[in-house]
Enzyme design. Structure first.
Site, PDB file in Angstrom:
ATOM      1  CB  CYS A  12      -0.954  -0.005   1.185  1.00  0.00           C
ATOM      2  SG  CYS A  12      -2.011  -1.470   1.202  1.00  0.00           S
ATOM      3  CB  CYS A  45      -4.053  -1.319  -1.227  1.00  0.00           C
ATOM      4  SG  CYS A  45      -2.427  -2.007  -0.894  1.00  0.00           S
TER       5      CYS A  45
END
Ligand code: N1C
Length: 246
Positions: free
Chosen positions: A74, A154
Site C-alpha cells: 500500500c 491499495c
C-alpha cells in the site's frame, strides 16, 4: 592459463545469457530467496511449452501467478506507460518509496526476455517468437501479470506517464486496458499521475486523454496529476522524503 581466464570472464556472462531464458530466469529468481525457483520455472513453462506460440491465452499463466502471488504494498505501488526506462532508473534508487511489477520476482525474472514454445517440442525458444498475434506467450504474460499486480493495488497509487507522447493515457496500453479498470475503491484511495516532462514535451497534465483516465477510474478514487520536469532529483538525493519527491 588463458583458457582459465577466458572461462572466468565468460562464466558469469554466460550465466545470464539471454538466449537461455531458463538460466536467466533461475539466476534472477535466486536473488529473491524465499522462492522455489525450479518450481516457478516449471509453472512458467507449462504455460507455453508444446503449444502453438499464437495460442497461449492470458489464463495459461494463472498457475504461475498462483505460485508467486503479488503482495499488496500500500502507498508504494507504481504503474507506468511509455516511461519504462525513466521509471526503473528512478525506482532502482528509491525502492523505499516505490515498487513496480519488475521489483517482484516474476516481473524481475522475465523483464526484457523473449520466449515461446513449439507444438511437438518440450523446448523454450527465443528466436522466431511471434508478437503479432493476439495470444502470444510474451504479451499474454505481461497482461496476466499486470492484472494480478493491479488487483492487489491499495492506498495511494502512482503512475508515471510520458509527456513525450501526444496521448499519455493511451487507450490501447496495458496500463489503460488492464490496470486502471482494476483499481477498486475504497481499497485504492487515489491515483496520482506523475507526468514526466522532458525537453520538447508534446503533452502535460492538461492533455485531453487524461480526462478519459479520470473517467475510467472507479468512483471513489481521487485523481491528481503533476507535471514533473526534474524526476532525477528525488532519485539522486536519498535524503528527500518520498512524500516530497514531487
Ligand atoms: O502497455 P503499457 O506500457 O502501458 O504497460 C505498462 C504497465 C505498467 O504499469 C506495468 O505494471 O503494465 C505493466 N507492464 C510491465 O510491468 C512490463 N514490463 C515489461 C506491462 N508491460 C511490461 N513490459 C513490456 O513492455 C511488455 O512487453 C509490454 O508489451 C511493453 C509495454 O510497454 P508500454 O506500452 O510502455
Amino acid at each position: 592459463l588463458s583458457i582459465v581466464i577466458i572461462g572466468a570472464v565468460l562464466g558469469p556472462v554466460l550465466q545470464t545469457n539471454e538466449s537461455d531464458p531458463k538460466s536467466t530466469f533461475l539466476s534472477r529468481c535466486k536473488k529473491f530467496n524465499q522462492y522455489d525457483c525450479q518450481r516457478l520455472w516449471g509453472a512458467f513453462e507449462q504455460a507455453y511449452v508444446n503449444k502453438d506460440p499464437c495460442n497461449v491465452p492470458v489464463q495459461a499463466y494463472d498457475p504461475l501467478i498462483a505460485a508467486a502471488p503479488f503482495k499488496p504494498q500500500c502507498n508504494k505501488m507504481m504503474f507506468w506507460s511509455k516511461t519504462k526506462v525513466v521509471v526503473h532508473g528512478f525506482t532502482e534508487k528509491r525502492k523505499d518509496c516505490f515498487v513496480t511489477l519488475e521489483d517482484t520476482v516474476l516481473g524481475y525474472a522475465l523483464n526484457g526476455l523473449t520466449w515461446c514454445g513449439k507444438k511437438g517440442s518440450n523446448g523454450t525458444f527465443t528466436t522466431a517468437c511471434p508478437r503479432n498475434c493476439e495470444n502470444n506467450p510474451v504479451d499474454s504474460f505481461w497482461i496476466r501479470a499486470s492484472a494480478a499486480y493491479a488487483d492487489v493495488a491499495c492506498g495511494d497509487v502512482t503512475a508515471m506517464l510520458s509527456g513525450s507522447t501526444i496521448t499519455p493515457f493511451d487507450p490501447t496500453s496495458t496500463f489503460a486496458k488492464v490496470e486502471v479498470t482494476r483499481f477498486k475503491a475504497p481499497k485504492v484511495r487515489s491515483l496520482n499521475v506523475v507526468m514526466v516532462i522532458q525537453k520538447n514535451a508534446k503533452s502535460n497534465c492538461k492533455n485531453a486523454s487524461l480526462q478519459k483516465l479520470k473517467k475510467a477510474l472507479h468512483t471513489g478514487i481521487t485523481y491528481s496529476c503533476k507535471d514533473v520536469s526534474r524526476i532525477q532529483e528525488c532519485g539522486s538525493k536519498p535524503q528527500i522524503a518520498c512524500k516530497t519527491c514531487w
